[in-house]
Design a protein around this motif. Structure first.
Motif, PDB file in Angstrom:
ATOM      1  N   ASN A 212       0.639  -1.251   0.056  1.00  0.00           N
ATOM      2  CA  ASN A 212       0.023   0.101  -0.044  1.00  0.00           C
ATOM      3  C   ASN A 212       0.790   1.308  -0.093  1.00  0.00           C
ATOM      4  O   ASN A 212       0.565   2.204  -0.798  1.00  0.00           O
ATOM      5  N   ALA A 213       2.060   1.293   0.942  1.00  0.00           N
ATOM      6  CA  ALA A 213       2.820   2.560   0.847  1.00  0.00           C
ATOM      7  C   ALA A 213       3.658   2.586  -0.480  1.00  0.00           C
ATOM      8  O   ALA A 213       3.471   3.597  -1.114  1.00  0.00           O
ATOM      9  N   SER A 214       3.856   1.606  -1.032  1.00  0.00           N
ATOM     10  CA  SER A 214       4.437   1.637  -2.380  1.00  0.00           C
ATOM     11  C   SER A 214       3.716   2.187  -3.591  1.00  0.00           C
ATOM     12  O   SER A 214       3.950   3.016  -4.407  1.00  0.00           O
ATOM     13  N   LEU A 215       2.301   1.471  -3.473  1.00  0.00           N
ATOM     14  CA  LEU A 215       1.426   1.942  -4.548  1.00  0.00           C
ATOM     15  C   LEU A 215       0.936   3.437  -4.311  1.00  0.00           C
ATOM     16  O   LEU A 215       0.874   4.241  -5.187  1.00  0.00           O
ATOM     17  N   LYS A 216       0.667   3.681  -3.087  1.00  0.00           N
ATOM     18  CA  LYS A 216       0.497   4.991  -2.756  1.00  0.00           C
ATOM     19  C   LYS A 216       1.469   6.212  -3.387  1.00  0.00           C
ATOM     20  O   LYS A 216       0.926   7.314  -3.878  1.00  0.00           O
ATOM     21  N   ALA A 217       2.558   5.826  -3.239  1.00  0.00           N
ATOM     22  CA  ALA A 217       3.725   6.792  -3.915  1.00  0.00           C
ATOM     23  C   ALA A 217       3.618   6.800  -5.218  1.00  0.00           C
ATOM     24  O   ALA A 217       3.703   7.994  -5.798  1.00  0.00           O
ATOM     25  N   LEU A 218       3.259   5.777  -5.779  1.00  0.00           N
ATOM     26  CA  LEU A 218       3.440   5.764  -7.345  1.00  0.00           C
ATOM     27  C   LEU A 218       1.978   6.365  -7.880  1.00  0.00           C
ATOM     28  O   LEU A 218       2.009   6.846  -9.048  1.00  0.00           O
ATOM     29  N   LEU A 219       0.852   6.290  -7.022  1.00  0.00           N
ATOM     30  CA  LEU A 219      -0.494   6.896  -7.365  1.00  0.00           C
ATOM     31  C   LEU A 219       0.001   8.709  -7.419  1.00  0.00           C
ATOM     32  O   LEU A 219      -0.361   9.264  -8.380  1.00  0.00           O
ATOM     33  N   ALA A 220       0.767   8.897  -6.192  1.00  0.00           N
ATOM     34  CA  ALA A 220       0.915  10.238  -6.175  1.00  0.00           C
ATOM     35  C   ALA A 220       1.992  11.009  -6.849  1.00  0.00           C
ATOM     36  O   ALA A 220       1.923  12.270  -7.311  1.00  0.00           O
ATOM     37  N   ASN A 221       3.088  10.157  -7.416  1.00  0.00           N
ATOM     38  CA  ASN A 221       4.072  10.788  -8.314  1.00  0.00           C
ATOM     39  C   ASN A 221       3.768  10.584  -9.924  1.00  0.00           C
ATOM     40  O   ASN A 221       4.639  10.940 -10.605  1.00  0.00           O
ATOM     41  N   GLY A 222       2.524  10.224 -10.094  1.00  0.00           N
ATOM     42  CA  GLY A 222       2.168  10.148 -11.472  1.00  0.00           C
ATOM     43  C   GLY A 222       2.495   8.683 -12.184  1.00  0.00           C
ATOM     44  O   GLY A 222       2.192   8.554 -13.514  1.00  0.00           O
ATOM     45  N   THR A 223       3.280   7.859 -11.876  1.00  0.00           N
ATOM     46  CA  THR A 223       3.669   6.672 -12.189  1.00  0.00           C
ATOM     47  C   THR A 223       2.385   5.944 -12.757  1.00  0.00           C
ATOM     48  O   THR A 223       2.445   5.481 -14.087  1.00  0.00           O
ATOM     49  N   VAL A 224       1.415   5.727 -11.923  1.00  0.00           N
ATOM     50  CA  VAL A 224       0.176   4.964 -12.385  1.00  0.00           C
ATOM     51  C   VAL A 224      -0.474   5.605 -13.417  1.00  0.00           C
ATOM     52  O   VAL A 224      -0.804   5.059 -14.641  1.00  0.00           O
ATOM     53  N   GLN A 225      -0.579   6.995 -13.658  1.00  0.00           N
ATOM     54  CA  GLN A 225      -1.157   7.744 -14.871  1.00  0.00           C
ATOM     55  C   GLN A 225      -0.236   7.548 -15.906  1.00  0.00           C
ATOM     56  O   GLN A 225      -0.847   7.466 -16.884  1.00  0.00           O
ATOM     57  N   ARG A 226       0.790   7.538 -15.785  1.00  0.00           N
ATOM     58  CA  ARG A 226       1.670   7.611 -16.848  1.00  0.00           C
ATOM     59  C   ARG A 226       1.740   5.879 -17.470  1.00  0.00           C
ATOM     60  O   ARG A 226       1.576   5.964 -18.846  1.00  0.00           O
ATOM     61  N   LEU A 227       1.628   5.106 -16.832  1.00  0.00           N
ATOM     62  CA  LEU A 227       1.240   3.723 -17.377  1.00  0.00           C
ATOM     63  C   LEU A 227      -0.042   3.709 -17.921  1.00  0.00           C
ATOM     64  O   LEU A 227      -0.087   2.963 -19.168  1.00  0.00           O
ATOM     65  N   HIS A 228      -1.142   4.158 -17.266  1.00  0.00           N
ATOM     66  CA  HIS A 228      -2.431   4.469 -18.073  1.00  0.00           C
ATOM     67  C   HIS A 228      -2.428   4.936 -19.502  1.00  0.00           C
ATOM     68  O   HIS A 228      -2.908   4.296 -20.357  1.00  0.00           O
TER      69      HIS A 228
END
Ligand code: ARG
Length: 233
Positions: free
Chosen positions: A202-218
């Motif tokens: 959860n901590a890792s995922l939260k950071a990747l959501l916050a720094n835009g990584t998940v959106q970049r993959l989207h």
């Protein structure tokens, strides 16, 4: 070493590419999540019907496969925070004329296909007069629709959209019935007792959501409007 199970039949979320390797949005995402959390990992390709049982019996430690966070599932398993908001979408064969809703499909006693034990299947169960035809893989439901084995299909909106746009030979005689019908959140699945792992993921995922990584993959995987990256909590 974390063993991560994925059902690689869900292009563009997770699939086998031309070189026979696991590829897709969720493959990229889970690699980032576990690396960022400091784990070594191994990915295994497991069919949909074997994912939850294999997790509980400790054949693997994490599952990511467009799995919707549901209260009933939480009785047996734990989920991460959501990484994507999606839902189900419906395609109907053009032979189903003058039908614009699930109610009308029920009135017509239509046969509608869905992957077994998915939220699409549960969604159809709300309509008693719809004849539900189940499949082990979503793609089989679409092939069956092209062969007139069913009158339409329900699936996760990203998959439905992918088939509509990229498998024209199967879907050219079908149309969307409405748009996204439900709002669902996908989570990574873990065993209930793995509380420490859940916290790290959860901590890792939260950071990747916050720094835009998940959106970049989207963006990389062109998920478009059919799936939305949630705001970090
Ligand atoms: N989101 C749906 C559910 O959780 C369908 C998931 C199916 N995923 C798959 N990889 N076959 O029920």
């Amino acid at each position: 070493m974390l063993v991560i199970a994925i059902d690689a039949t869900f292009i563009p979320m997770s699939f086998l590419n031309d070189r026979g390797e696991l590829d897709g949005f969720e493959i990229d995402l889970i690699k980032e999540v576990v690396k960022n959390a400091g784990f070594d990992y191994e990915l295994v390709n497991v069919e949909w019907g074997g994912l939850f049982g294999g997790l509980i019996t400790e054949k693997f430690d994490l599952v990511i496969s467009s799995i919707t966070i549901l209260e009933e599932r939480k009785n047996r398993m734990a989920f991460s925070i959501p990484y994507l908001q999606s839902g189900v979408a419906v395609l109907v064969h053009n032979d189903m004329e003058n039908v614009d809703s699930l109610e009308q499909l029920a009135q017509a006693k239509a046969t509608i296909g869905a992957q077994i034990n998915t939220t699409s299947y549960y969604y159809l169960q709300k309509y008693q007069d719809i004849n539900i035809k189940t499949y082990d893989k979503f793609a089989h439901a679409v092939i069956d629709m092209a062969n007139k084995g069913n009158d339409g299909v329900v699936g996760d909106s990203v998959q439905v959209n992918y088939h509509f746009n990229n498998r024209k030979e199967l879907t050219q005689n079908a149309r969307f019935l409405g748009s996204r019908m439900t709002s669902e959140f996908y989570g990574i699945v873990l065993r209930k007792e793995n509380i420490e792992l859940q916290q790290k993921i959860n901590a890792s995922l939260k950071a990747l959501l916050a720094n835009g990584t998940v959106q970049r993959l989207h963006d990389k995987w062109n998920l478009g409007d059919f799936a939305v990256v949630p705001l970090p909590e």
